[in-house]
Design a protein around this motif. Structure first.
Motif, mmCIF file in Angstrom:
data_model
loop_
_atom_site.group_PDB
_atom_site.id
_atom_site.type_symbol
_atom_site.label_atom_id
_atom_site.label_comp_id
_atom_site.label_asym_id
_atom_site.label_seq_id
_atom_site.Cartn_x
_atom_site.Cartn_y
_atom_site.Cartn_z
ATOM 1 N N MET A 155 0.820 -1.213 0.000
ATOM 2 C CA MET A 155 0.000 0.000 0.000
ATOM 3 C C MET A 155 0.856 1.266 0.000
ATOM 4 S SD MET A 155 -2.936 1.024 2.741
ATOM 5 C CE MET A 155 -3.700 -0.591 2.524
ATOM 6 N N ILE A 156 1.838 1.336 0.879
ATOM 7 C CA ILE A 156 2.671 2.545 0.980
ATOM 8 C C ILE A 156 3.570 2.719 -0.243
ATOM 9 C CG2 ILE A 156 4.483 3.672 2.319
ATOM 10 C CD1 ILE A 156 3.253 2.510 4.827
ATOM 11 N N PRO A 157 4.290 1.678 -0.697
ATOM 12 C CA PRO A 157 5.088 1.873 -1.920
ATOM 13 C C PRO A 157 4.252 2.292 -3.127
ATOM 14 C CG PRO A 157 5.743 -0.144 -0.795
ATOM 15 C CD PRO A 157 4.510 0.350 -0.113
ATOM 16 N N THR A 158 3.073 1.704 -3.262
ATOM 17 C CA THR A 158 2.209 2.083 -4.385
ATOM 18 C C THR A 158 1.774 3.535 -4.285
ATOM 19 O OG1 THR A 158 1.391 -0.196 -4.500
ATOM 20 C CG2 THR A 158 0.111 1.489 -5.627
ATOM 21 N N PHE A 159 1.451 3.971 -3.072
ATOM 22 C CA PHE A 159 1.064 5.369 -2.888
ATOM 23 C C PHE A 159 2.213 6.310 -3.235
ATOM 24 C CE2 PHE A 159 1.005 9.187 -0.256
ATOM 25 C CZ PHE A 159 -0.230 9.724 -0.575
ATOM 26 N N LEU A 174 -7.042 4.437 -9.191
ATOM 27 C CA LEU A 174 -8.094 3.467 -8.900
ATOM 28 C C LEU A 174 -8.244 2.409 -9.986
ATOM 29 C CD1 LEU A 174 -8.709 5.818 -6.903
ATOM 30 C CD2 LEU A 174 -11.123 5.246 -7.166
ATOM 31 N N TRP A 175 -7.685 2.686 -11.178
ATOM 32 C CA TRP A 175 -7.840 1.707 -12.254
ATOM 33 C C TRP A 175 -6.552 1.402 -13.007
ATOM 34 C CZ3 TRP A 175 -6.474 2.837 -17.236
ATOM 35 C CH2 TRP A 175 -6.327 4.197 -17.556
ATOM 36 N N ALA A 176 -5.593 2.305 -13.038
ATOM 37 C CA ALA A 176 -4.412 2.123 -13.884
ATOM 38 C C ALA A 176 -3.548 0.949 -13.441
ATOM 39 C CB ALA A 176 -3.580 3.407 -13.904
ATOM 40 N N GLY A 177 -3.595 0.569 -12.174
ATOM 41 C CA GLY A 177 -2.822 -0.577 -11.730
ATOM 42 C C GLY A 177 -3.252 -1.875 -12.396
ATOM 43 N N LEU A 242 -13.534 0.641 -1.281
ATOM 44 C CA LEU A 242 -13.458 1.856 -0.465
ATOM 45 C C LEU A 242 -12.023 2.223 -0.123
ATOM 46 C CD1 LEU A 242 -14.714 4.105 1.295
ATOM 47 C CD2 LEU A 242 -14.943 2.404 3.129
ATOM 48 N N MET A 243 -11.146 1.223 0.032
ATOM 49 C CA MET A 243 -9.794 1.481 0.507
ATOM 50 C C MET A 243 -9.028 2.431 -0.414
ATOM 51 S SD MET A 243 -7.630 1.043 2.880
ATOM 52 C CE MET A 243 -8.403 -0.283 3.806
ATOM 53 N N LYS A 244 -8.985 2.131 -1.708
ATOM 54 C CA LYS A 244 -8.248 2.985 -2.632
ATOM 55 C C LYS A 244 -8.844 4.388 -2.687
ATOM 56 C CE LYS A 244 -6.470 -0.584 -5.723
ATOM 57 N NZ LYS A 244 -6.467 -1.117 -7.112
ATOM 58 N N ALA A 245 -10.170 4.461 -2.635
ATOM 59 C CA ALA A 245 -10.813 5.778 -2.677
ATOM 60 C C ALA A 245 -10.437 6.612 -1.452
ATOM 61 C CB ALA A 245 -12.321 5.616 -2.778
ATOM 62 N N SER A 253 -15.666 16.088 -5.630
ATOM 63 C CA SER A 253 -15.991 16.010 -7.055
ATOM 64 C C SER A 253 -15.381 14.781 -7.712
ATOM 65 C CB SER A 253 -15.503 17.264 -7.773
ATOM 66 O OG SER A 253 -14.091 17.393 -7.665
ATOM 67 N N THR A 254 -14.410 14.167 -7.052
ATOM 68 C CA THR A 254 -13.793 12.948 -7.590
ATOM 69 C C THR A 254 -14.217 11.699 -6.835
ATOM 70 O OG1 THR A 254 -11.835 13.215 -6.174
ATOM 71 C CG2 THR A 254 -11.773 14.246 -8.358
ATOM 72 N N PHE A 255 -15.105 11.845 -5.868
ATOM 73 C CA PHE A 255 -15.506 10.694 -5.059
ATOM 74 C C PHE A 255 -16.188 9.628 -5.917
ATOM 75 C CE2 PHE A 255 -15.896 12.763 -0.588
ATOM 76 C CZ PHE A 255 -14.520 12.925 -0.579
ATOM 77 N N THR A 256 -15.923 8.389 -5.568
ATOM 78 C CA THR A 256 -16.686 7.275 -6.113
ATOM 79 C C THR A 256 -17.812 6.933 -5.134
ATOM 80 O OG1 THR A 256 -15.162 5.705 -5.081
ATOM 81 C CG2 THR A 256 -14.718 6.339 -7.364
ATOM 82 N N ILE A 257 -18.624 5.951 -5.490
ATOM 83 C CA ILE A 257 -19.769 5.610 -4.657
ATOM 84 C C ILE A 257 -19.361 5.199 -3.235
ATOM 85 C CG2 ILE A 257 -21.561 3.846 -4.341
ATOM 86 C CD1 ILE A 257 -22.372 6.180 -6.113
ATOM 87 N N PRO A 258 -18.402 4.279 -3.053
ATOM 88 C CA PRO A 258 -18.031 3.915 -1.670
ATOM 89 C C PRO A 258 -17.505 5.109 -0.871
ATOM 90 C CG PRO A 258 -17.197 2.292 -3.221
ATOM 91 C CD PRO A 258 -17.688 3.443 -4.033
ATOM 92 N N ARG A 259 -16.679 5.941 -1.505
ATOM 93 C CA ARG A 259 -16.154 7.118 -0.786
ATOM 94 C C ARG A 259 -17.266 8.104 -0.509
ATOM 95 N NH1 ARG A 259 -14.848 10.054 2.294
ATOM 96 N NH2 ARG A 259 -12.954 11.324 2.504
ATOM 97 N N GLY A 260 -18.191 8.261 -1.417
ATOM 98 C CA GLY A 260 -19.307 9.161 -1.171
ATOM 99 C C GLY A 260 -20.198 8.676 -0.043
ATOM 100 N N LEU A 261 -20.474 7.364 0.013
ATOM 101 C CA LEU A 261 -21.275 6.829 1.113
ATOM 102 C C LEU A 261 -20.562 7.017 2.446
ATOM 103 C CD1 LEU A 261 -22.703 3.517 -0.407
ATOM 104 C CD2 LEU A 261 -23.879 5.688 -0.050
ATOM 105 N N LYS A 262 -19.230 6.884 2.426
ATOM 106 C CA LYS A 262 -18.472 7.123 3.669
ATOM 107 C C LYS A 262 -18.634 8.561 4.127
ATOM 108 C CE LYS A 262 -15.349 6.293 6.873
ATOM 109 N NZ LYS A 262 -15.132 7.667 7.392
#
Length: 312
Positions: A155-159, A174-177, A242-245, A253-262
């Motif tokens: 997680m940390i190296p990818t970030f 969220l998708w390029a990986g 939800l984790m990646k979001a 404005s960039t939220f996805t559904i899981p992040r928006g529900l959070k």
């Protein structure tokens, strides 16, 4: 013709009087009835068990849908049929949150992630299944070994990589990986490719087809059920991620559904204004697209899992 065969068989039997046909075993009528009765009881018990299990799995969603039509004071009364039926929650949730934008962002990420991981995983799986080269088994073992790494390890190296590329705060991480495939999907598709007749691909090569043409025009169409399974599984995984979001998205404005529900839970749930009717209504709206996808693709999923399980 049938009569002649029977006559010949009868004459052959008459010519050999020493050969005696063994008597056929007769099942008593009472025992046969008991066997049929046991089968019926077993069938009934099986259906009852399946219905009970189905109710256990479906009940939470039924409760969620019911709660979305209740006012704030009755959300947790556990009635499946609302005492006070209202559509105000569905009007209010669109006013309180940019659900349309969140759905659009999620759809973009889901389509890109599902398509890229399906194609890239199929290419790698085809390489391991079709080509013969030294170290193939070792490399495939390394690919499978990556499945044992917990997500927290990378997680940390990818970030740090995405941060260095300036992509934190965008939808790209969220998708390029998925451009590099998935170990599980590679394994799944490789098993399917191994079950295809190799002579078919060799014949295509003799006819002048290129390696890419054999893969794209012959191998991929034959693996349609397995590709459908990979596609649907990835759609479900990305739609509910939800984790990646939480890690990469900063602005609403960039939220996805899981992040928006959070964010809705933070604003209207625990520690907020306790408007749980808005949260459950938003949950219903965001769950319906997944149900539609699975409903439309259920036959493909069943065929793909069954045929993949029989390959290799």
């Amino acid at each position: 013709m049938t009569t002649d065969i029977r006559v010949a068989a009868a004459e052959k039997q008459a010519a050999r009087p020493d050969v005696v046909e063994p008597p056929q075993r007769q099942i008593p009528a009472g025992r046969a009835g008991q066997t049929r009765g046991r089968r019926r009881v077993g069938t009934v018990l099986t259906w009852i068990a399946l219905c009970l299990i189905g109710i256990v799995f479906v009940y939470p969603f039924i409760w969620l849908v019911s709660a979305s039509f209740k006012p704030r004071s009755e959300v947790f009364d556990n009635r499946l049929i609302p005492q006070t039926f209202t559509f105000d929650n569905y009007v209010q949730v669109w006013q309180e949150a940019p659900l349309a934008l969140w759905l659009l962002n999620t759809a973009i990420v889901t389509v890109l992630a599902a398509v890229t991981v399906t194609i890239s995983s199929a290419m790698v799986a085809w390489g391991f299944a079709y080509f013969r080269f030294r170290g193939r088994g070792f490399l495939f073992g390394l690919v499978l070994a990556t499945m044992m790494l917990p997500g927290a390890v990378t997680m940390i190296p990818t970030f740090l990589i995405w941060n260095a590329l300036g992509q934190v705060g965008t939808l790209t991480p969220l998708w390029a990986g998925n451009l590099f495939g998935s170990a599980f999907y590679i394994f799944l598709l490789r098993q399917f490719f191994l079950g295809l007749p190799r002579d078919l691909f060799e014949a295509a090569r003799i006819d002048g087809a290129s390696q890419w043409g054999v893969f794209w025009r012959i191998a991929l169409p034959l693996t349609g059920p397995a590709l459908a399974v990979v596609l649907v599984f990835e759609v479900q995984a990305v739609w509910t991620d939800l984790m990646k979001a939480l890690i990469y998205l900063r602005d609403s404005s960039t939220f996805t559904i899981p992040r928006g529900l959070k964010s809705l839970v933070d604003a209207y749930g625990f520690g907020g204004e306790w408007h749980w009717e808005i949260i459950v209504t938003a949950s219903v709206i965001t769950t319906v697209p997944l149900i539609i996808v699975f409903f439309l693709a259920q036959k493909r999923i069943i065929d793909g899992v069954a045929s993949t399980g029989l390959k290799g």
